[in-house]
Design a protein around this motif. Structure first.
Motif, mmCIF file in Angstrom:
data_model
loop_
_atom_site.group_PDB
_atom_site.id
_atom_site.type_symbol
_atom_site.label_atom_id
_atom_site.label_comp_id
_atom_site.label_asym_id
_atom_site.label_seq_id
_atom_site.Cartn_x
_atom_site.Cartn_y
_atom_site.Cartn_z
ATOM 1 N N GLN A 1 0.812 -1.216 0.000
ATOM 2 C CA GLN A 1 0.000 0.000 0.000
ATOM 3 C C GLN A 1 0.852 1.275 0.000
ATOM 4 O OE1 GLN A 1 -3.650 0.502 0.514
ATOM 5 N NE2 GLN A 1 -3.653 -1.530 -0.382
ATOM 6 N N TRP A 2 2.155 1.128 -0.013
ATOM 7 C CA TRP A 2 3.034 2.254 0.304
ATOM 8 C C TRP A 2 2.793 3.491 -0.552
ATOM 9 C CZ3 TRP A 2 5.595 2.874 4.589
ATOM 10 C CH2 TRP A 2 6.412 4.001 4.697
ATOM 11 N N GLU A 3 2.676 3.308 -1.848
ATOM 12 C CA GLU A 3 2.510 4.475 -2.728
ATOM 13 C C GLU A 3 1.275 5.271 -2.329
ATOM 14 O OE1 GLU A 3 2.389 5.538 -7.527
ATOM 15 O OE2 GLU A 3 2.524 3.460 -6.836
ATOM 16 N N ARG A 4 0.196 4.588 -1.951
ATOM 17 C CA ARG A 4 -1.020 5.283 -1.529
ATOM 18 C C ARG A 4 -0.845 5.894 -0.139
ATOM 19 N NH1 ARG A 4 -5.353 0.551 -3.218
ATOM 20 N NH2 ARG A 4 -4.886 0.552 -5.452
ATOM 21 N N LEU A 5 -0.100 5.210 0.712
ATOM 22 C CA LEU A 5 0.059 5.672 2.090
ATOM 23 C C LEU A 5 0.823 6.985 2.185
ATOM 24 C CD1 LEU A 5 0.854 2.247 3.797
ATOM 25 C CD2 LEU A 5 -1.191 3.645 4.179
ATOM 26 N N GLU A 6 1.788 7.207 1.315
ATOM 27 C CA GLU A 6 2.606 8.415 1.411
ATOM 28 C C GLU A 6 2.008 9.604 0.647
ATOM 29 O OE1 GLU A 6 6.472 7.642 -0.173
ATOM 30 O OE2 GLU A 6 5.751 7.138 -2.183
ATOM 31 N N ARG A 7 0.907 9.372 -0.071
ATOM 32 C CA ARG A 7 0.341 10.433 -0.900
ATOM 33 C C ARG A 7 -0.306 11.560 -0.106
ATOM 34 N NH1 ARG A 7 -2.156 6.502 -5.583
ATOM 35 N NH2 ARG A 7 -0.299 6.466 -6.914
ATOM 36 N N TYR A 8 -0.601 11.332 1.174
ATOM 37 C CA TYR A 8 -1.213 12.425 1.950
ATOM 38 C C TYR A 8 -0.278 13.617 2.078
ATOM 39 C CZ TYR A 8 1.492 11.489 6.260
ATOM 40 O OH TYR A 8 2.490 11.350 7.193
ATOM 41 N N THR A 9 1.022 13.398 1.799
ATOM 42 C CA THR A 9 1.981 14.497 1.885
ATOM 43 C C THR A 9 1.943 15.397 0.646
ATOM 44 O OG1 THR A 9 3.775 13.168 0.931
ATOM 45 C CG2 THR A 9 3.522 13.124 3.328
ATOM 46 N N LEU A 10 1.121 15.039 -0.348
ATOM 47 C CA LEU A 10 1.063 15.813 -1.585
ATOM 48 C C LEU A 10 0.305 17.123 -1.429
ATOM 49 C CD1 LEU A 10 0.281 12.986 -4.191
ATOM 50 C CD2 LEU A 10 2.486 14.102 -3.767
ATOM 51 N N ASP A 11 -0.555 17.202 -0.421
ATOM 52 C CA ASP A 11 -1.415 18.382 -0.275
ATOM 53 C C ASP A 11 -1.762 18.549 1.201
ATOM 54 O OD1 ASP A 11 -3.665 20.196 -0.249
ATOM 55 O OD2 ASP A 11 -3.970 19.750 -2.373
ATOM 56 N N GLY A 12 -1.683 19.752 1.689
ATOM 57 C CA GLY A 12 -1.980 20.017 3.090
ATOM 58 C C GLY A 12 -3.439 19.812 3.462
ATOM 59 N N LEU A 13 -4.319 19.693 2.467
ATOM 60 C CA LEU A 13 -5.734 19.443 2.741
ATOM 61 C C LEU A 13 -5.992 17.979 3.088
ATOM 62 C CD1 LEU A 13 -7.452 21.480 -0.138
ATOM 63 C CD2 LEU A 13 -7.468 22.033 2.306
#
Length: 288
Positions: free
Chosen positions: A187-199
Protein backbone atom coordinates in the motif's frame (compact mmCIF):
# COMPACT_ATOMS: atom_id res chain seq x y z
CA UNK A 1 -25.56 15.77 -1.82
CA UNK A 2 -24.10 13.52 -4.51
CA UNK A 3 -23.40 16.50 -6.76
CA UNK A 4 -21.65 18.40 -3.97
CA UNK A 5 -19.52 15.40 -3.02
CA UNK A 6 -18.29 15.09 -6.59
CA UNK A 7 -17.41 18.81 -6.69
CA UNK A 8 -14.82 18.67 -3.90
CA UNK A 9 -11.10 17.94 -3.90
CA UNK A 10 -11.32 14.75 -1.80
CA UNK A 11 -13.78 11.89 -1.30
CA UNK A 12 -13.44 9.50 1.63
CA UNK A 13 -15.14 6.12 1.15
CA UNK A 14 -16.04 3.09 3.22
CA UNK A 15 -18.59 0.26 3.16
CA UNK A 16 -20.18 -2.16 5.61
CA UNK A 17 -22.46 -5.21 5.24
CA UNK A 18 -26.21 -4.95 5.72
CA UNK A 19 -28.89 -7.62 5.44
CA UNK A 20 -31.82 -6.62 3.26
CA UNK A 21 -34.92 -8.80 2.95
CA UNK A 22 -37.06 -9.28 -0.17
CA UNK A 23 -34.37 -8.33 -2.67
CA UNK A 24 -35.48 -9.53 -6.13
CA UNK A 25 -33.82 -12.81 -7.09
CA UNK A 26 -31.82 -13.08 -3.86
CA UNK A 27 -32.35 -15.14 -0.70
CA UNK A 28 -32.98 -13.21 2.52
CA UNK A 29 -29.68 -14.46 3.90
CA UNK A 30 -27.73 -12.60 1.19
CA UNK A 31 -25.23 -9.95 2.24
CA UNK A 32 -25.72 -6.47 0.81
CA UNK A 33 -23.76 -3.29 1.52
CA UNK A 34 -24.14 0.26 2.73
CA UNK A 35 -21.54 2.54 1.18
CA UNK A 36 -20.61 5.97 2.52
CA UNK A 37 -19.04 8.84 0.58
CA UNK A 38 -17.77 12.00 2.29
CA UNK A 39 -16.63 15.01 0.29
CA UNK A 40 -17.53 18.41 -1.10
CA UNK A 41 -16.52 21.70 0.50
CA UNK A 42 -13.83 21.06 3.12
CA UNK A 43 -15.44 23.57 5.50
CA UNK A 44 -19.01 22.36 4.87
CA UNK A 45 -18.75 18.67 3.93
CA UNK A 46 -21.48 16.39 2.64
CA UNK A 47 -22.01 12.68 3.36
CA UNK A 48 -24.03 10.22 1.34
CA UNK A 49 -24.98 6.69 2.37
CA UNK A 50 -25.74 4.49 -0.62
CA UNK A 51 -27.32 1.03 -0.46
CA UNK A 52 -26.33 -1.55 -3.05
CA UNK A 53 -26.62 -5.36 -3.13
CA UNK A 54 -23.00 -5.56 -4.35
CA UNK A 55 -19.58 -4.88 -2.85
CA UNK A 56 -18.07 -4.67 -6.32
CA UNK A 57 -15.73 -1.82 -7.12
CA UNK A 58 -18.15 -0.94 -9.89
CA UNK A 59 -20.46 0.58 -7.26
CA UNK A 60 -18.22 3.59 -6.36
CA UNK A 61 -16.98 3.67 -9.96
CA UNK A 62 -20.51 4.29 -11.25
CA UNK A 63 -21.68 6.41 -8.32
CA UNK A 64 -18.78 8.85 -8.68
CA UNK A 65 -18.84 8.88 -12.47
CA UNK A 66 -17.18 12.04 -13.75
CA UNK A 67 -15.35 12.84 -10.52
CA UNK A 68 -11.68 13.80 -10.67
CA UNK A 69 -9.51 14.43 -7.64
CA UNK A 70 -8.36 12.59 -4.52
CA UNK A 71 -10.09 9.54 -3.09
CA UNK A 72 -9.15 7.88 0.20
CA UNK A 73 -10.04 4.33 1.22
CA UNK A 74 -8.82 1.33 3.15
CA UNK A 75 -6.93 -1.45 1.37
CA UNK A 76 -10.00 -3.30 0.02
CA UNK A 77 -9.15 -4.29 -3.56
CA UNK A 78 -12.59 -3.31 -4.85
CA UNK A 79 -11.56 0.33 -4.70
CA UNK A 80 -8.84 -0.28 -7.28
CA UNK A 81 -11.42 0.07 -10.07
CA UNK A 82 -11.97 3.76 -9.37
CA UNK A 83 -8.48 4.35 -7.95
CA UNK A 84 -6.88 3.46 -11.28
CA UNK A 85 -9.11 5.78 -13.31
CA UNK A 86 -7.58 8.78 -15.08
CA UNK A 87 -7.81 11.93 -13.02
CA UNK A 88 -8.01 10.04 -9.72
CA UNK A 89 -5.29 10.09 -7.03
CA UNK A 90 -5.85 7.19 -4.62
CA UNK A 91 -4.77 7.59 -0.97
CA UNK A 92 -4.39 4.82 1.60
CA UNK A 93 -5.08 4.72 5.33
CA UNK A 94 -2.45 4.64 8.06
CA UNK A 95 -4.98 3.60 10.70
CA UNK A 96 -5.44 0.29 8.91
CA UNK A 97 -1.68 -0.19 8.83
CA UNK A 98 -1.50 0.49 12.55
CA UNK A 99 -4.18 -2.14 13.19
CA UNK A 100 -2.14 -4.76 11.37
CA UNK A 101 0.85 -4.17 13.65
CA UNK A 102 -1.39 -3.94 16.73
CA UNK A 103 -2.62 -7.45 15.89
CA UNK A 104 0.98 -8.60 16.29
CA UNK A 105 1.22 -6.96 19.72
CA UNK A 106 -2.10 -8.44 20.87
CA UNK A 107 -1.04 -11.95 19.85
CA UNK A 108 2.25 -11.70 21.74
CA UNK A 109 2.49 -13.93 24.84
CA UNK A 110 2.13 -12.12 28.13
CA UNK A 111 5.42 -11.16 29.69
CA UNK A 112 7.33 -11.21 26.41
CA UNK A 113 9.82 -8.44 25.76
CA UNK A 114 8.88 -5.37 23.81
CA UNK A 115 11.02 -3.47 21.30
CA UNK A 116 10.33 -6.01 18.56
CA UNK A 117 9.72 -5.10 14.95
CA UNK A 118 6.01 -4.49 15.53
CA UNK A 119 6.86 -2.03 18.30
CA UNK A 120 9.31 -0.24 16.02
CA UNK A 121 6.71 0.00 13.27
CA UNK A 122 4.17 1.48 15.69
CA UNK A 123 6.76 3.96 16.90
CA UNK A 124 7.27 5.17 13.34
CA UNK A 125 3.53 5.58 12.90
CA UNK A 126 3.28 7.49 16.20
CA UNK A 127 6.01 9.83 14.99
CA UNK A 128 4.09 10.52 11.78
CA UNK A 129 0.96 11.35 13.76
CA UNK A 130 2.95 13.49 16.19
CA UNK A 131 3.76 15.76 13.27
CA UNK A 132 0.06 15.97 12.41
CA UNK A 133 -0.79 16.77 16.03
CA UNK A 134 1.79 19.54 16.06
CA UNK A 135 0.26 21.01 12.89
CA UNK A 136 -3.20 20.87 14.48
CA UNK A 137 -2.05 22.53 17.68
CA UNK A 138 -0.41 25.32 15.70
CA UNK A 139 -3.53 25.74 13.57
CA UNK A 140 -1.50 25.45 10.37
CA UNK A 141 -3.24 26.18 7.09
CA UNK A 142 -2.98 23.75 4.21
CA UNK A 143 0.13 25.30 2.64
CA UNK A 144 2.02 25.45 5.93
CA UNK A 145 0.99 21.88 6.79
CA UNK A 146 2.28 20.80 3.37
CA UNK A 147 5.64 22.46 4.03
CA UNK A 148 5.90 20.84 7.48
CA UNK A 149 5.27 17.42 5.96
CA UNK A 150 7.89 17.96 3.27
CA UNK A 151 10.45 18.88 5.90
CA UNK A 152 9.68 16.21 8.48
CA UNK A 153 7.14 13.61 7.36
CA UNK A 154 8.66 12.80 3.97
CA UNK A 155 12.15 11.96 5.38
CA UNK A 156 10.55 9.85 8.11
CA UNK A 157 8.47 7.99 5.53
CA UNK A 158 11.56 7.22 3.46
CA UNK A 159 13.37 5.82 6.51
CA UNK A 160 10.32 3.77 7.51
CA UNK A 161 9.98 2.33 4.00
CA UNK A 162 13.64 1.34 3.84
CA UNK A 163 13.43 -0.33 7.25
CA UNK A 164 10.36 -2.33 6.17
CA UNK A 165 12.13 -3.40 2.99
CA UNK A 166 15.15 -4.49 5.03
CA UNK A 167 13.19 -6.70 7.43
CA UNK A 168 10.77 -8.09 4.84
CA UNK A 169 13.06 -10.85 3.44
CA UNK A 170 13.71 -12.30 6.91
CA UNK A 171 10.10 -12.06 8.15
CA UNK A 172 7.92 -15.19 7.71
CA UNK A 173 5.25 -14.05 5.22
CA UNK A 174 2.39 -16.07 6.73
CA UNK A 175 2.84 -14.73 10.27
CA UNK A 176 0.99 -11.69 11.56
CA UNK A 177 4.11 -9.55 11.33
CA UNK A 178 4.83 -10.75 7.81
CA UNK A 179 1.29 -9.93 6.73
CA UNK A 180 1.52 -6.48 8.34
CA UNK A 181 4.81 -5.73 6.58
CA UNK A 182 3.52 -6.97 3.22
CA UNK A 183 0.30 -5.01 3.54
CA UNK A 184 2.19 -1.82 4.34
CA UNK A 185 4.68 -2.17 1.49
CA UNK A 186 1.96 -3.10 -1.00
CA UNK A 187 0.00 0.00 0.00
CA UNK A 188 3.03 2.25 0.30
CA UNK A 189 2.51 4.47 -2.73
CA UNK A 190 -1.02 5.28 -1.53
CA UNK A 191 0.06 5.67 2.09
CA UNK A 192 2.61 8.42 1.41
CA UNK A 193 0.34 10.43 -0.90
CA UNK A 194 -1.21 12.43 1.95
CA UNK A 195 1.98 14.50 1.88
CA UNK A 196 1.06 15.81 -1.59
CA UNK A 197 -1.42 18.38 -0.27
CA UNK A 198 -1.98 20.02 3.09
CA UNK A 199 -5.73 19.44 2.74
CA UNK A 200 -5.25 15.68 2.90
CA UNK A 201 -5.20 13.46 5.99
CA UNK A 202 -3.09 10.37 6.69
CA UNK A 203 -6.12 8.13 7.30
CA UNK A 204 -9.69 7.42 6.28
CA UNK A 205 -11.16 8.11 9.73
CA UNK A 206 -13.62 10.68 8.39
CA UNK A 207 -15.48 7.95 6.50
CA UNK A 208 -15.05 5.34 9.22
CA UNK A 209 -16.41 7.68 11.89
CA UNK A 210 -19.41 8.47 9.69
CA UNK A 211 -20.31 4.83 9.09
CA UNK A 212 -19.84 3.75 12.73
CA UNK A 213 -23.31 4.91 13.88
CA UNK A 214 -24.83 2.73 11.16
CA UNK A 215 -22.77 -0.25 12.35
CA UNK A 216 -23.87 0.34 15.96
CA UNK A 217 -27.50 0.71 14.92
CA UNK A 218 -27.36 -2.49 12.88
CA UNK A 219 -26.74 -4.47 16.06
CA UNK A 220 -30.20 -3.41 17.22
CA UNK A 221 -32.40 -3.36 14.11
CA UNK A 222 -30.50 -6.25 12.40
CA UNK A 223 -31.83 -5.85 8.85
CA UNK A 224 -33.84 -3.73 6.40
CA UNK A 225 -37.21 -5.16 5.44
CA UNK A 226 -36.90 -4.41 1.73
CA UNK A 227 -34.73 -2.50 -0.76
CA UNK A 228 -36.90 0.63 -0.39
CA UNK A 229 -36.36 0.44 3.37
CA UNK A 230 -32.61 0.24 2.86
CA UNK A 231 -32.80 3.26 0.56
CA UNK A 232 -34.84 5.20 3.13
CA UNK A 233 -32.31 4.30 5.81
CA UNK A 234 -29.51 5.56 3.56
CA UNK A 235 -31.34 8.87 3.07
CA UNK A 236 -31.87 9.44 6.80
CA UNK A 237 -28.28 8.52 7.69
CA UNK A 238 -27.04 10.84 4.93
CA UNK A 239 -28.92 13.81 6.37
CA UNK A 240 -28.06 13.10 10.01
CA UNK A 241 -24.35 12.45 9.43
CA UNK A 242 -24.06 15.50 7.18
CA UNK A 243 -25.71 17.54 9.92
CA UNK A 244 -23.23 16.23 12.49
CA UNK A 245 -20.29 16.92 10.15
CA UNK A 246 -21.51 20.53 9.95
CA UNK A 247 -21.82 20.91 13.74
CA UNK A 248 -25.62 20.82 13.75
CA UNK A 249 -27.62 19.10 16.47
CA UNK A 250 -29.43 16.39 14.45
CA UNK A 251 -32.84 16.61 16.14
CA UNK A 252 -33.01 20.38 15.76
CA UNK A 253 -31.94 20.09 12.12
CA UNK A 254 -34.62 17.47 11.37
CA UNK A 255 -37.26 19.67 13.02
CA UNK A 256 -36.16 22.52 10.74
CA UNK A 257 -36.16 20.24 7.69
CA UNK A 258 -39.55 18.60 8.23
CA UNK A 259 -41.25 21.94 8.88
CA UNK A 260 -40.00 23.44 5.61
CA UNK A 261 -39.78 20.42 3.29
CA UNK A 262 -43.50 20.50 2.29
CA UNK A 263 -43.01 23.98 0.82
CA UNK A 264 -40.02 22.99 -1.36
CA UNK A 265 -40.85 22.91 -5.08
CA UNK A 266 -37.69 23.28 -7.15
CA UNK A 267 -34.09 22.08 -6.76
CA UNK A 268 -32.97 25.38 -5.24
CA UNK A 269 -35.58 24.98 -2.48
CA UNK A 270 -34.24 21.55 -1.57
CA UNK A 271 -30.62 22.64 -1.71
CA UNK A 272 -31.04 25.37 0.92
CA UNK A 273 -32.46 22.73 3.27
CA UNK A 274 -29.32 20.61 3.17
CA UNK A 275 -27.32 20.68 6.43
CA UNK A 276 -24.30 22.41 4.94
CA UNK A 277 -26.44 25.29 3.61
CA UNK A 278 -28.81 26.07 6.47
CA UNK A 279 -28.21 28.89 8.93
CA UNK A 280 -26.33 27.27 11.84
CA UNK A 281 -27.44 29.95 14.30
CA UNK A 282 -31.05 29.39 13.28
CA UNK A 283 -30.79 25.65 13.96
CA UNK A 284 -29.02 26.21 17.28
CA UNK A 285 -31.86 28.41 18.52
CA UNK A 286 -34.70 25.99 17.73
CA UNK A 287 -36.64 25.28 20.93
CA UNK A 288 -38.08 21.90 21.88
Amino acid sequence: LRQEIRSGPLINMDETPVQVLNEPGRPNTSKSYMWVFRGGDVERPALVFHYDPSRSGQVPHKYLNGYQGYIQTDGYQGYNVIGERNGIVHLGCWVHVRRKFMDVIKARPKGSKKNGNADKALENIRNLYAIEKEADEKGLKAEDRYQLRQERSVPLLKQFQKWLEDISPTTPPQGLLGKAVSYTLNQWERLERYTLDGLLLPDNNLAENAIRPFVVGRKNWLFAGCPRGAGASAAIYSLIETAKANDLEPYRYLRHLFERLPMAEVDADYKVLLPQHVDRDLIANIKF
